[in-house]
Motif scaffolding. Structure first.
Motif, short mmCIF file in Angstrom:
data_model
loop_
_atom_site.label_atom_id
_atom_site.label_comp_id
_atom_site.label_asym_id
_atom_site.label_seq_id
_atom_site.Cartn_x
_atom_site.Cartn_y
_atom_site.Cartn_z
N GLY A 1 -48.28 7.11 11.93
CA GLY A 1 -49.10 6.91 13.13
C GLY A 1 -48.75 5.63 13.86
O GLY A 1 -48.65 5.61 15.10
N ILE B 1 -45.37 6.12 15.59
CA ILE B 1 -45.47 6.92 16.82
C ILE B 1 -46.11 6.09 17.94
O ILE B 1 -45.67 6.13 19.10
CB ILE B 1 -46.29 8.20 16.54
N GLY B 2 -47.15 5.32 17.59
CA GLY B 2 -47.78 4.47 18.60
C GLY B 2 -46.83 3.43 19.17
O GLY B 2 -46.79 3.20 20.39
N THR C 1 -43.60 3.68 19.27
CA THR C 1 -42.57 4.37 20.06
C THR C 1 -43.07 4.65 21.47
O THR C 1 -42.33 4.44 22.46
CB THR C 1 -42.18 5.68 19.35
N TYR C 2 -44.30 5.10 21.59
CA TYR C 2 -44.85 5.35 22.93
C TYR C 2 -45.08 4.04 23.68
O TYR C 2 -44.95 3.99 24.92
CB TYR C 2 -46.14 6.14 22.83
N THR D 1 -39.94 6.04 11.18
CA THR D 1 -40.32 6.69 12.43
C THR D 1 -39.70 5.96 13.62
O THR D 1 -39.15 6.59 14.54
CB THR D 1 -41.85 6.72 12.56
N GLU E 1 -36.59 7.80 15.83
CA GLU E 1 -36.89 8.20 17.20
C GLU E 1 -36.16 7.36 18.25
O GLU E 1 -36.27 7.67 19.44
CB GLU E 1 -38.40 8.10 17.44
N TRP F 1 -43.10 12.47 18.71
CA TRP F 1 -44.01 12.60 17.59
C TRP F 1 -43.46 13.48 16.47
O TRP F 1 -44.06 13.59 15.39
CB TRP F 1 -45.34 13.19 18.05
N LYS F 2 -42.32 14.12 16.69
CA LYS F 2 -41.86 15.13 15.73
C LYS F 2 -41.48 14.54 14.38
O LYS F 2 -41.85 15.07 13.33
CB LYS F 2 -40.67 15.90 16.32
N GLY G 1 -42.49 11.77 12.97
CA GLY G 1 -43.69 11.31 12.28
C GLY G 1 -44.46 12.45 11.65
O GLY G 1 -44.94 12.34 10.51
N VAL G 2 -44.56 13.55 12.36
CA VAL G 2 -45.27 14.71 11.82
C VAL G 2 -44.52 15.28 10.62
O VAL G 2 -45.12 15.63 9.59
CB VAL G 2 -45.48 15.76 12.92
#
Length: 693
Positions: A94, A97-98, A100-101, A156, A160, A168-169, A171-172
């Protein structure tokens, strides 16, 4: 014939299965087999994989090995290990991903590799790596949670950076693999030769009882040994206590050395119980009738054993000085040693009861023997104290202290027996009835009267003229050794002047105001417990992570390693060493482990290749051979990692290398050997600059 409860399972395994490294090796084999059996089929492998490098089911195997091997001996239950794996991996993915965005927003919504993206990724993820490493070494109780969070975040971010798919892929998919690893861990650690914390506590209590029995026998045997008739001191005393800091050298060499060894063993057993106490509350033992561990009862047993050890050491301390008058202990040596033997017998029998080798009913005769031995001792002591004309400090005071300590030990041993039915629970359902019958017979004045106040009244009535306790203490102090002592002065300066010694110089005290950085560090330590050492380790971990991250973010370097630098990042985070020497030594172990692991993995791969008819086509025999051969190899390597703990890092890399080498299906020498060797061999070097800080 009286019914005897089955103390052990009907299926008796060979003794080798009780060894920790054998258990762990079999668990590694089982976990590997479960994951491969579920994912090795080509349609399943393809469905759960995101790429051919990192986001593959091999990640679930590596996470499983990491948690299984790192949790050995830590006092963590299987449920806690699985929960920390899920929580850490989910939090790390999580956060990754955060971040990365956030980098995407800072880069203006563009996914191009610009300097802005490079700098933002470097600083944001570096800060998270720093704080995560600090928390990992500050809150060591949840070390695995913080480590897996860092692994999830780092992988992650790195995966990415060059990806064009949805951010998000990865990380999921990483969370998918964490769920697979957690489920396999929980099932394996709970059912396959489980090392339950409750069984560890039982074994520790039994070991503590056995060693304490030796302490009692050794201590009573020493104080009732041969004495000098004129002084009442033991013949083994040498009179020299300077080298041993208050302990007589002669007594130490004759008996006290072994006694203190048993004392340390008892204390270590008690400490081990407290280490595993929290984990035992989270377990459900499938192989005992008492599925839930009785934590309260074993807590009482532990505290009682600890109080017994402390009480008995109160008579060992004056004994080990070599100045204890042992006339009365020598006079009653036979009864004292008989009582000590019965106490040790109670401890041994109770250990057999808790370990399942005896029922509580079968151990009660030893308790009766201890009660009778103490009653006989008190009966004889009353007559002997009437003829004791020596000062109370030399005979009566010492012996009354011993008698009171034995009184305490007897009551504590009885308390252990009264707590045993609750500790046994369903393992011995007849324990309560048997103990109640014994206690009722005692209270009704059976063949063995056991009432301590009554027994002590017999001693008091036998003494000629009891004196007040303060008077006895006053006589004891006056009867001490009257060595040459200087008259105490009103101050140290006057006392030294009277002895002809120059007075020490009084140095002025300089008041200094701490710097702002020191005040900040003191405030941080007081508020959070984080010390400068934690901050240094955080910087080291951040620097090692950032070096690997730069290699990942530079396209030329990342392409040269075919995107496999992420495995090096995994190594740098999981096996962090704050000392430069440790980094060099364990880096060498990792390099050798990687070479050996790659060779073994290639061996498994070639064997599968041959069994599949010299082809990579997905035939059923390919999955069958791989699903059986790879768990066998990794199981042996996992057991070696625990057996040879000094080379744990190297053995872990061997296990990982064997897993990765065995799962490669294309470009044998290049993909399965060359890249792991370069990546994992480079990772220790990335830690050296950080450790040199």
């Amino acid at each position: 014939m009286a019914w005897r409860w089955p103390s052990r399972p009907q299926l008796r395994l060979p003794r080798c299965f009780s060894l920790v490294y054998v258990r762990v090796g079999i668990q590694v084999f089982t976990a590997t087999f479960l994951i491969l059996a579920a994912t090795s089929a080509h349609p399943v492998w393809t469905a759960v994989s995101l790429d051919d490098v990192v986001a593959i089911p091999a990640m679930a195997l590596l996470l499983c090995y990491l948690c299984l091997l790192f949790s050995v001996g830590t006092g963590l239950a299987a449920l806690q290990v699985s929960c920390e794996l899920l929580a850490g991996a989910t939090a790390g993915a999580g956060i990754g991903i955060g971040l990365t965005y956030a980098v995407l927003a800072i880069n203006g919504g563009s996914r191009d590799n610009t300097p802005t993206k490079f700098v933002a990724t470097f600083f944001l993820s570096g800060l998270v790596a720093f704080f995560g490493t600090v928390l990992r070494f500050r809150f060591t109780k949840n070390n695995m949670l913080w480590m897996l969070m860092l692994v999830g975040m780092a992988l992650t971010i790195a995966a990415e950076y060059h990806s064009r798919a949805a951010l998000w892929k990865f990380g999921v998919h990483f969370m998918y693999f964490a769920v697979m690893a957690a489920a396999s861990l929980l099932l394996t650690m709970s059912t396959v030769l489980p090392q339950y914390a409750g069984n560890t506590i039982r074994a520790s209590i039994c070991a503590g009882l056995l060693s304490f029995g030796k302490v009692v026998e050794s201590g009573i045997g020493t104080m009732s040994d041969e004495i000098n008739d004129d002084t009442g001191l033991l013949k083994a005393c040498s009179g020299r206590t300077e080298a041993m800091v208050g302990i007589d050298e002669g007594l130490w060499q004759s008996s006290l050395s072994d006694l203190h060894t048993d004392v340390f063993a008892t204390g270590g057993s008690i400490s081990n119980v407290w280490k595993w106490e929290a984990a035992a509350r989270l377990e459900w033992d499938l192989y005992r009738r008492q599925h839930v561990f009785p934590s309260r009862a074993y807590g009482v047993l532990t505290l009682t054993l600890r109080s017994m050890l402390s009480s008995f050491m109160m008579i060992i301390y004056p004994l080990q000085t070599g100045r204890m008058d042992c006339r009365l202990t020598r006079q009653h040596a036979r009864l004292l040693r008989a009582l000590a033997a019965s106490m040790a017998g109670c401890c041994n029998e109770l250990a057999d009861v808790l370990s399942g080798q005896l029922s509580l009913k079968e151990a009660l005769p030893v308790l009766k023997a201890m009660e009778a031995a103490y009653a006989e001792l008190v009966g004889e002591v009353g007559a002997s104290l009437q003829d004791a004309h020596a000062p109370p400090s030399s005979r009566a005071v010492h012996f009354n202290m011993i008698l009171a300590t034995l009184f305490t030990l007897c009551t504590r041993i009885r308390q252990l027996f009264t707590t045993a039915p609750e500790a046994l629970g369903r393992d011995d359902p007849a324990a309560t009835t048997a103990l109640a019958a014994h206690l009722l017979a005692v209270d009704r004045g059976g063949s063995r009267t056991w009432h301590f106040p009554t027994l002590m009244q017999r001693v008091r009535r036998a003494q000629p003229a009891p004196r007040p306790p303060l008077a006895l203490l006053h006589d004891s102090l006056r009867a001490g050794d009257e060595g040459p002592r200087g008259p105490p002065g009103p101050s140290l300066k006057q006392y030294l002047a009277a002895q002809g010694t120059p007075a020490p110089k009084v140095l002025p005290v300089r008041e200094s105001t701490p710097r702002a950085t020191q005040r900040a560090l003191d405030w941080l330590r007081g508020r959070t417990g984080i010390t400068p050492n934690h901050l240094i380790v955080g910087l080291q971990g951040m620097l090692g992570y950032c070096i690997i991250l730069v290699m990942v973010m530079v396209p030329a370097v990342n392409d040269a390693f075919e995107g496999r630098m992420l495995w090096g990042m995994l190594i740098v985070i999981t096996i962090l060493e704050p000392m430069t020497g440790s980094v060099i030594i364990k880096g060498f172990q990792r390099l050798l482990g990687t070479v050996l692991g790659a060779v073994l993995g290639l061996g498994v791969l070639y064997f599968t290749y041959l069994c599949n008819g010299l082809t990579y086509v997905s035939h059923p025999q390919k999955y069958i051979v791989m699903t059986i051969s790879l768990p066998l190899v990794t199981g042996v390597l996992g057991g070696c990692a625990i057996r040879f703990s000094s080379y744990f890092c190297g053995s872990l890399c061997v296990t990982w290398g064997g897993c990765m080498g065995g799962l490669m299906t294309k470009q044998l020498l290049r993909a399965a050997a060359a890249n792991p060797l370069r990546v994992w061999g480079l990772s220790p070097g990335c830690q050296v600059p950080g450790a040199a800080l």
